[in-house]
Design a protein around this motif. Structure first.
Motif: not given
Length: 379
Positions: A211-233
């Motif tokens: 409730x203070x906006x602090x990150x307390x946990x990370x959970x990874x999941x399998x999305x089934x795809x092969x995505x990459x971050x866009x390098x530029x706009x």
């Protein structure tokens, strides 16, 4: 419904039409001067100042038949002529290509990058014609001015409006089927790989905050795809790297392209309803078309240079067969505007609407001029 969708629809469909014509003109070894005349005449007509002034006015999209009529007029702006079946096939290729591009836009705003890719390619077609180049550049600046300040929500509405326009169109195109981006029922396959939209993260991680906006946990999941971050706009300026490849010329590599009406389209109740039900906007559409066609300067074939017939099929027999077997609800008959009995029309509008009637072109002998039978034999 967005009132800003019409210019984007017109420019992108027009760009796809020019891609097809350019590829076949080159493949059939049409003399360079005649090929250049066809492209220059169509582009000059497409970017006519008065025509675009009407087009860019805020207005809702009109029916498929109304827009198809504009492209019928545009395709006959030079010395080239198409029969009904060939025009149907050309229009099918145009609409399915742009539908695919709108569906695959990473962000709704990226429909602008698709438009800019088409405009960039059109400028390459007329790089030796500075007057026409200025017309295209002026339209480019107008698109930037009108759409550059729109919010993300407004682009969402534009994209939704375009998809509603295309929703009942499921024409199978061989180039899409071979690339496995279209199913046998004419519906497109959305990819589960490639770059994610600019400014977003690759899926696969859930962050939990207190409730203070602090990150307390990370959970990874399998999305089934092969995505990459866009390098530029991609660049939204007059010049620049668009990054996005949607809207570029897919006919630059020659390969056979055929179209087939899918079963879903043959039995579409919505298409049939549009064909048979009275259109409450019919009068408004006719007024709209009259204004547009009044601004569209068509170059008449004159002098010793004869026109030629363009056939999108391998033979005349195939073209005739396509005309006979095409479902009636998918045939866009040319709209004839009659205003002789309308006393509220002035003489200028009546003249414009009279010229708007498109009559069948007389069949020319193969001994007169260059005949482009089989010009689109691979499409």
């Amino acid at each position: 419904m967005s009132v800003r969708s019409l210019p984007l629809l017109f420019l992108n469909l027009g760009g796809e039409m020019l891609y097809i014509l350019d590829q076949r003109l080159r493949a059939q070894n049409i003399p360079a001067d005649k090929a250049r005349k066809v492209m220059n005449d169509i582009i000059a007509t497409m970017f006519n100042k008065k025509f675009l002034e009407e087009l860019f006015k805020p207005q809702e999209l009109y029916s498929k038949k109304a827009l198809r009529t504009i492209y019928d007029r545009l395709a006959h702006a030079s010395i080239m002529r198409l029969n009904q079946a060939s025009m149907d096939k050309l229009y099918d290729l145009m609409t399915m290509a742009f539908k695919y591009q709108v569906l695959l836009c990473p962000r709704p705003k990226d429909v602008l990058l698709v438009t800019f890719n088409h405009l960039d390619a059109i400028k390459d077609f007329i790089r030796d014609s500075p007057t026409i180049m200025n017309q295209v550049d002026e339209t480019f600046r107008q698109v930037i001015e009108v759409y550059g300040c729109l919010s993300a929500g407004e682009f969402h509405l534009i994209r939704q409006t375009l998809l509603i326009f295309f929703q009942d169109m499921h024409i199978r195109v061989s180039i899409f089927l071979k690339d496995k981006v279209q199913n046998s029922n004419g519906r497109f396959v959305l990819p589960i790989s490639g770059p994610v939209p600019w400014g977003t993260e690759v899926p696969g991680l859930i962050r939990l905050f207190n409730n203070k906006g602090e990150e307390v946990k990370k959970v990874e999941f399998k999305h089934g795809g092969h995505y990459v971050r866009a390098q530029s706009e991609g660049s939204f300026d007059l010049y620049g790297d668009r990054v996005l490849k949607l809207g570029t010329n897919m006919y630059s590599i020659s390969r056979p392209v055929e179209t087939h009406v899918s079963g879903a389209s043959k039995n579409s109740a919505l298409n049939t309803k549009e064909r048979t039900a009275p259109n409450p906007l019919a009068k408004e559409e006719l007024n709209f078309l009259a204004r547009l066609m009044g601004g569209m300067e068509i170059n008449k074939t004159s002098g010793p240079e004869p026109g030629f017939r363009l056939n999108l099929f391998t033979t005349d027999e195939e073209e005739e067969h396509a005309a006979l077997t095409r479902p009636e609800e998918l045939s866009y008959q040319v709209i004839n505007i009659q205003a002789a009995q309308d006393q509220q029309r002035n003489e200028e509008l009546t003249r414009i609407m009279g010229e708007f009637e498109v009559h069948d072109q007389p069949q020319q002998s193969t001994s007169k001029g260059d005949d482009l039978l089989a010009m689109m034999d691979e499409l």
